[in-house]
Design a protein around this motif. Structure first.
Motif, short mmCIF file in Angstrom:
data_model
loop_
_atom_site.label_atom_id
_atom_site.label_comp_id
_atom_site.label_asym_id
_atom_site.label_seq_id
_atom_site.Cartn_x
_atom_site.Cartn_y
_atom_site.Cartn_z
N ARG A 115 0.83 -1.21 0.00
CA ARG A 115 0.00 0.00 0.00
C ARG A 115 0.86 1.26 0.00
NH1 ARG A 115 -3.53 -1.52 3.96
NH2 ARG A 115 -2.12 -0.69 5.54
N SER A 116 2.08 1.15 0.51
CA SER A 116 2.95 2.33 0.63
C SER A 116 3.97 2.35 -0.50
CB SER A 116 3.69 2.30 1.98
OG SER A 116 4.71 3.26 2.00
N ARG A 117 3.89 3.38 -1.32
CA ARG A 117 4.86 3.52 -2.41
C ARG A 117 6.28 3.60 -1.87
NH1 ARG A 117 7.73 7.68 -4.53
NH2 ARG A 117 6.68 9.19 -3.18
N LEU A 118 6.48 4.35 -0.78
CA LEU A 118 7.82 4.55 -0.25
C LEU A 118 8.40 3.25 0.32
CD1 LEU A 118 7.89 8.06 1.45
CD2 LEU A 118 9.11 7.28 -0.58
N LEU A 119 7.60 2.51 1.08
CA LEU A 119 8.10 1.24 1.62
C LEU A 119 8.54 0.31 0.49
CD1 LEU A 119 5.56 0.46 4.50
CD2 LEU A 119 7.97 1.09 4.75
N THR A 120 7.70 0.24 -0.55
CA THR A 120 8.03 -0.63 -1.68
C THR A 120 9.29 -0.16 -2.39
OG1 THR A 120 5.68 -1.16 -2.01
CG2 THR A 120 7.16 -1.57 -3.85
N GLU A 121 9.38 1.14 -2.65
CA GLU A 121 10.53 1.67 -3.38
C GLU A 121 11.83 1.54 -2.58
OE1 GLU A 121 9.60 5.62 -4.64
OE2 GLU A 121 8.31 4.93 -6.28
N ILE A 122 11.73 1.71 -1.26
CA ILE A 122 12.93 1.53 -0.43
C ILE A 122 13.43 0.10 -0.53
CG2 ILE A 122 13.77 1.44 1.95
CD1 ILE A 122 11.85 3.82 2.54
N LEU A 123 12.52 -0.87 -0.37
CA LEU A 123 12.92 -2.28 -0.43
C LEU A 123 13.46 -2.65 -1.80
CD1 LEU A 123 10.00 -3.88 1.62
CD2 LEU A 123 12.41 -3.77 2.30
N LEU A 124 12.81 -2.17 -2.86
CA LEU A 124 13.28 -2.50 -4.21
C LEU A 124 14.64 -1.88 -4.50
CD1 LEU A 124 9.97 -2.15 -6.29
CD2 LEU A 124 11.15 -4.25 -5.63
N SER A 125 14.86 -0.66 -4.03
CA SER A 125 16.15 -0.01 -4.28
C SER A 125 17.26 -0.66 -3.48
CB SER A 125 16.08 1.49 -3.96
OG SER A 125 15.79 1.69 -2.59
N LEU A 126 16.97 -1.05 -2.23
CA LEU A 126 17.98 -1.72 -1.42
C LEU A 126 18.23 -3.15 -1.91
CD1 LEU A 126 17.13 -0.53 2.20
CD2 LEU A 126 18.82 0.38 0.60
N ASN A 127 17.27 -3.70 -2.62
CA ASN A 127 17.45 -5.03 -3.20
C ASN A 127 18.55 -5.02 -4.26
OD1 ASN A 127 16.56 -7.82 -3.38
ND2 ASN A 127 15.74 -7.31 -5.40
N GLU A 128 18.83 -3.85 -4.80
CA GLU A 128 19.90 -3.70 -5.79
C GLU A 128 21.23 -3.30 -5.17
OE1 GLU A 128 18.34 -0.89 -8.53
OE2 GLU A 128 16.83 -2.27 -9.35
N GLY A 129 21.23 -3.03 -3.85
CA GLY A 129 22.46 -2.67 -3.17
C GLY A 129 22.21 -1.64 -2.08
N GLY B 199 12.35 10.36 -4.97
CA GLY B 199 11.81 11.71 -5.18
C GLY B 199 11.11 12.24 -3.95
N SER B 200 11.53 11.78 -2.77
CA SER B 200 10.87 12.16 -1.52
C SER B 200 11.86 12.89 -0.61
CB SER B 200 10.33 10.93 -0.80
OG SER B 200 9.37 10.27 -1.60
N THR B 201 11.31 13.54 0.40
CA THR B 201 12.13 14.26 1.37
C THR B 201 12.60 13.32 2.47
OG1 THR B 201 10.22 14.82 2.75
CG2 THR B 201 10.78 16.35 0.95
N SER B 202 13.59 13.79 3.23
CA SER B 202 14.06 13.01 4.38
C SER B 202 12.95 12.84 5.40
CB SER B 202 15.26 13.71 5.04
OG SER B 202 16.35 13.76 4.15
N GLN B 203 12.12 13.89 5.56
CA GLN B 203 11.03 13.84 6.52
C GLN B 203 10.03 12.72 6.17
OE1 GLN B 203 12.27 16.51 5.17
NE2 GLN B 203 12.73 18.02 6.79
N ALA B 204 9.84 12.49 4.89
CA ALA B 204 8.91 11.43 4.47
C ALA B 204 9.57 10.06 4.57
CB ALA B 204 8.44 11.69 3.04
N LEU B 205 10.86 9.99 4.29
CA LEU B 205 11.57 8.71 4.24
C LEU B 205 11.88 8.14 5.62
CD1 LEU B 205 14.07 9.32 1.31
CD2 LEU B 205 12.38 7.47 1.43
N PRO C 67 20.68 10.31 1.09
CA PRO C 67 20.57 11.16 -0.10
C PRO C 67 20.25 10.36 -1.37
CG PRO C 67 22.47 11.80 1.21
CD PRO C 67 21.97 10.52 1.80
N GLN C 68 20.80 9.15 -1.47
CA GLN C 68 20.51 8.32 -2.64
C GLN C 68 19.05 7.89 -2.66
OE1 GLN C 68 23.86 5.58 -1.61
NE2 GLN C 68 24.30 5.66 -3.81
N LEU C 69 18.52 7.54 -1.48
CA LEU C 69 17.11 7.15 -1.40
C LEU C 69 16.20 8.33 -1.71
CD1 LEU C 69 17.20 4.87 1.76
CD2 LEU C 69 16.87 4.15 -0.61
#
Length: 271
Positions: A19-33, A45-51, A38-40
């Motif tokens: 349901r959460s775009r950010l949770l999914t994108e974090i896991l998918l990006s970390l799956n690549e390394g 395309g999100s702020t630190s406050q959101a991440l 700042p990279q996340l």
């Protein structure tokens, strides 16, 4: 406990990720390394406050961990992230080629390989159209001509295929072919019999037969995959549409299908 019951018991955790775009994108990006904040930010395309709240939740769930301001997947996180990535690739592959799957007979493809259908996402569908009435056939002949090894499953046989395969065998290219009973019977007749018998002393040629109808046309080489299927009713072999790929994952998928069928086939012993 069946899959639905597991889902109902895990619905909060599972649905939270999807349901959460950010949770999914974090896991998918970390799956690549591993990534730093700042990279996340750049990837999502999100702020630190959101991440940061999302990162803390994943840490609390023991899916990620931090070392020197860098985020990594834990062992459990790698399993979860890999599963999520595979599910998206599978859905994307089904959707990308939905007309191909809907119009063809898939029942002969083993379930474990259907589950890995996402391996075919970097493929293309070729068709015989207009003046290109032999588009599929010519692409397959080109594959055979350029191959350093050839694995094949043949639901139909043609003189052109036989000639092309014979030529490569005589050039020393390793060739292994699997055919169903009705094709094996056809190979016993002219013009195929003499061509097949001429290959009996070549150790780089193996011909095998399955005592069931395969309903799959497959060519796998070191460079490319070609997949043809029967039409939806499972009666007529479709020579007008095929799936082709240069991708290594697709080639590996084709090899797994070949080895599965090889395990159920018997070698033809030439007399």
């Amino acid at each position: 406990m069946n899959h639905f019951e597991i889902y109902k018991k895990m619905d909060d955790d599972v649905q939270a990720i999807y349901r959460s775009r950010l949770l999914t994108e974090i896991l998918l990006s970390l799956n690549e390394g591993s990534k730093k904040l700042p990279q996340l930010r750049e990837i999502t395309g999100s702020t630190s406050q959101a991440l940061i709240p999302k990162l803390r939740k994943l840490e609390a769930d023991h899916l990620i961990e931090t070392k020197e301001h860098e985020y990594f997947l834990t062992s459990a996180g790698k399993i979860v992230a890999s599963g999520i990535a595979d599910s998206f690739v599978t859905f994307w592959t089904i959707n990308k080629f939905k007309h191909f799957w809907l119009r063809h007979y898939l029942e002969e493809i083993p379930i474990p390989l259907l589950k890995e259908i996402g391996c075919l996402y970097e493929s293309e569908i070729l068709k015989n159209r207009g003046m290109e009435i032999l588009n599929i056939y010519n692409n397959q002949l080109k594959m055979i001509k350029e191959a350093d090894h050839i694995y094949g499953i043949s639901s139909v046989v043609t003189k052109g295929d036989t000639d092309s395969i014979s030529e490569r065998v005589k050039e020393g290219v390793p060739v292994e072919l699997i055919v169903p009973l009705h094709v094996a019977e056809e190979l016993k007749r002219s013009p195929y019999l003499k061509k097949i018998e001429a290959l009996k002393d070549y150790e780089n040629f193996k011909l095998m037969v399955m005592d069931e109808d395969i309903k799959v046309g497959l060519i796998v080489t070191d460079k490319r995959l070609s997949l043809n299927l029967y039409k939806k009713e499972g009666i007529e072999y479709d020579i007008s549409t095929g799936l082709f790929s240069f991708d290594s994952k697709a080639i590996e998928w084709g090899e797994m299908l070949f080895w599965y069928c090889k395990g159920k086939a018997d070698f033809i012993k030439f007399q």
